[in-house]
Design a protein around this motif. Structure first.
Motif, PDB file in Angstrom:
ATOM      1  N   ASN A   1      -3.404  30.328  -1.480  1.00 27.74           N
ATOM      2  CA  ASN A   1      -3.694  28.949  -1.115  1.00 27.74           C
ATOM      3  C   ASN A   1      -3.657  28.025  -2.324  1.00 27.74           C
ATOM      4  O   ASN A   1      -3.421  26.826  -2.177  1.00 27.74           O
TER       5      ASN A   1
ATOM      6  N   SER B   1      -0.026  27.313  -2.671  1.00 28.85           N
ATOM      7  CA  SER B   1       0.419  26.374  -1.640  1.00 28.85           C
ATOM      8  C   SER B   1      -0.212  24.997  -1.773  1.00 28.85           C
ATOM      9  O   SER B   1       0.089  24.112  -0.989  1.00 28.85           O
TER      10      SER B   1
ATOM     11  N   ILE C   1      -3.362  24.181  -1.301  1.00 27.81           N
ATOM     12  CA  ILE C   1      -4.499  23.911  -0.414  1.00 27.81           C
ATOM     13  C   ILE C   1      -5.800  24.021  -1.193  1.00 27.81           C
ATOM     14  O   ILE C   1      -6.739  23.252  -0.978  1.00 27.81           O
TER      15      ILE C   1
ATOM     16  N   PRO D   1       0.280  20.000  -0.974  1.00 27.79           N
ATOM     17  CA  PRO D   1       0.943  21.027  -0.158  1.00 27.79           C
ATOM     18  C   PRO D   1       2.345  20.623   0.289  1.00 27.79           C
ATOM     19  O   PRO D   1       3.261  21.442   0.286  1.00 27.79           O
ATOM     20  N   MET D   2       2.526  19.327   0.631  1.00 29.98           N
ATOM     21  CA  MET D   2       3.865  18.946   1.125  1.00 29.98           C
ATOM     22  C   MET D   2       4.912  19.026   0.028  1.00 29.98           C
ATOM     23  O   MET D   2       6.059  19.375   0.277  1.00 29.98           O
TER      24      MET D   2
ATOM     25  N   VAL E   1       5.896  22.579  -0.267  1.00 26.06           N
ATOM     26  CA  VAL E   1       6.827  22.927   0.822  1.00 26.06           C
ATOM     27  C   VAL E   1       8.214  22.371   0.495  1.00 26.06           C
ATOM     28  O   VAL E   1       9.226  23.061   0.634  1.00 26.06           O
TER      29      VAL E   1
ATOM     30  N   GLN F   1       4.424  29.530   2.719  1.00 26.89           N
ATOM     31  CA  GLN F   1       3.459  30.597   2.986  1.00 26.89           C
ATOM     32  C   GLN F   1       3.323  30.871   4.479  1.00 26.89           C
ATOM     33  O   GLN F   1       3.184  29.940   5.275  1.00 26.89           O
TER      34      GLN F   1
END
Lengths: 302, 237
Positions: free
Chosen positions: B49, B52, B54, B74-75, B78, B84
């Protein structure tokens, strides 16, 4: 006064024509209730909080429509393309600027913040606009249309179809668009939403904005046949909350059906029991639903 | 060795005052399957996390595909292609299978969406049969397929699989590990975070063992399996 009352014969309450008119009236009111409840249920469904500022926001929207009419001479229906975006922007900014910042990610904080906001907004309205009850006059305020013998006020007919159209647009946005998918995703699975790259804070703010935009539309439909004062939102938010619980928290179909149901029950209740007792029916139904179907008519079991 | 895809140096992170990761180092090269093993509570999911975005890193550095992504949102992570598939699947239960897959391409892989959907259907024919069904009504195994399919929709450069075998029947676990091998042979780099040590070490190129928020072993799977003391101490085998 007393002798006056005795002079009138009691109304023929169960005359089918009067009952029919009462049901129609209830449906028109119910459509607006549904629109207000849809905003509330959207915000609840996504953010998992009751927006206590919903009534105050409606009141502000009503003042907006009132002043657009009084100062700029804009017809309430013409104000729609102003009020809906304005309320959306206000909702988005309110969420991003105040609610998200002050809540520190805790839902119970959001609850208190919206409660505080409603108190502030109401008192600001009291200070700036005074407590007078204001109404507007339009050419069609007192016009009626004849529907199978029932005389229904034109503004109520417009409100009925307008609220239905707004609801249809809302359901389309939520059901079919990429934003709608993201909103539904965030409603149930925030962590998963973050991991696919959804900007969850943005989606929350969008939901809050859309919820208030519903109020902008509702205000435009309401004012021609209604009034505005600083407390006007309270009655609506209580009914809207009842509808949301009745229909099932977070359910759009539930809010729509619940809105119509409550509108009709209130109208027919008023006819049978008198104006001041008319709302009893709403709360009787509310309690019965809570007793036998606590998840609401269209709610999913927890 | 191929170029480094992910480079983690001295990563620290935690929740509030509680620090979970105490200076973690890890590298993944392009095209590798790397297994990250460790008992419950070792900090594996916190590590994922943090990668990622978070959980916010409090120190250290994460470089992914040449970019520094330490403390990125997080975006943005991505966008960079680090995807993930979380523990517990985290599919959207109220959305249809198709909508779940489409949301996988919410930020990345939009152009290739149609082709990627076809690829997911060919990997998981079961999902194709259930496209209109709500994800919440799927079985655990199907939800895991959906979660992986959703991850693949974003055209990952690195796919993190967090406990993918958790709660699956032995037969499904077998299929899952075969699938991970297939995806890797097609060129996907994978970080496999697992408690299922045996099967993970069979398909992994390299392995890390984590204990109390830091790496306590790194090397080839064979080295780990050949060392009884390590196996007993860290893997309970």
């Amino acid at each position: 006064m007393k002798s006056d009352e005795k002079a009138y014969p009691p109304p023929a309450m169960l005359d089918p024509a009067i009952l029919f008119a009462s049901v129609l009236n209830g449906l028109t009111t119910g459509a607006v209730y549904a629109l207000i409840a849809l905003g509330l249920t959207l915000i609840y469904g996504v953010l998992h909080i009751i927006n206590f500022a919903h009534g105050a926001a409606l009141m502000m929207a009503l003042y907006g429509v009132y002043f657009l009419h009084e100062k700029l001479g804009l017809d309430p229906y013409v104000s729609l393309p102003i009020m809906v975006p304005a309320m959306f922007v206000a909702g988005y900014a309110l969420y991003r600027g105040v609610i998200a910042r002050a809540s520190h990610g805790k839902d119970e904080n959001i609850l208190l913040i919206t409660l505080g906001l409603s108190i502030m907004l109401e008192n600001a309205a009291l200070y700036f606009f005074k407590s007078d009850t204001l109404t507007i006059d339009t050419a069609y305020t007192l016009s009626t249309v004849n529907i199978f013998g029932a005389m229904i006020a034109v503004p109520k007919m417009v409100a009925f179809f307008g609220a239905l159209a707004t609801t249809a647009v809302l359901l389309l946005v939520i059901g079919k668009t990429s934003l709608g998918r993201a909103i539904r995703a965030c409603a149930k699975e925030r962590q998963g939403a973050r991991l696919v790259g959804i900007n969850v804070d943005h989606v929350f703010a969008m939901s809050f904005g859309i919820g208030l935009a519903c109020l902008g539309a509702a205000a435009c439909f309401l004012l021609p046949a209604y009034y505005v004062n600083p407390q006007v939102g309270n009655g609506f938010v209580l009914i809207a909350f009842t509808i949301v619980v009745l229909g099932g928290m977070g359910s759009f179909v539930g809010a729509l059906i619940g809105g119509f149901l409550i509108g009709v029950v209130e109208s027919v209740g008023g006819l049978l029991l008198g104006e001041s007792l008319g709302q009893i029916g709403i709360f009787v139904i509310f309690i019965i639903v809570l007793l036998f179907r606590p998840q609401g008519l269209f709610g999913a079991r927890a | 060795m191929a170029e480094t895809l992910l480079e983690v140096q001295g990563l620290t992170a935690g929740y509030g005052a509680v620090r979970i990761l105490h200076g973690l180092d890890l590298q993944i090269a392009a095209g590798e399957i790397v297994a990250l093993l460790g008992s419950n509570g070792a900090g594996k999911s916190t590590f994922n996390n943090t990668l990622s975005g978070i959980v916010r890193a409090s120190g250290g550095a994460v470089k992914f595909a040449g970019e520094t992504i330490t403390r990125a949102a997080p975006m943005a992570i991505v966008d960079a292609g680090l995807i993930q598939v979380p523990e517990g699947r985290r599919v959207f239960p109220n959305l249809s299978v198709l909508e779940n897959l489409e949301l996988g391409a919410y930020r990345r892989g939009k152009a290739g969406k149609t082709a990627n959907l076809e690829r997911v259907y060919s990997l998981f024919p079961r999902l194709l049969e259930r496209l209109t069904q709500k994800a919440g009504t799927l079985s655990g195994g199907e939800q895991q397929m959906l979660a992986i399919g959703r991850g693949l929709m974003a055209e990952p450069k690195l796919l993190i699989l967090d406990e993918p075998s958790l709660g699956l029947s032995p037969k499904l676990v077998e299929e899952l590990f075969a699938l991970i091998g297939t995806l890797n042979r097609e060129g996907l780099s994978i970080l496999l975070v697992e408690q299922n040590v045996g099967q993970s070490l069979e398909i992994a190129h390299r392995a890390y063992v984590m204990e109390q928020g830091a790496i306590c072993f790194s090397g080839l799977p064979g080295e780990l399996l050949a060392n009884p003391a390590l196996k007993r101490a860290y893997l309970g085998m």
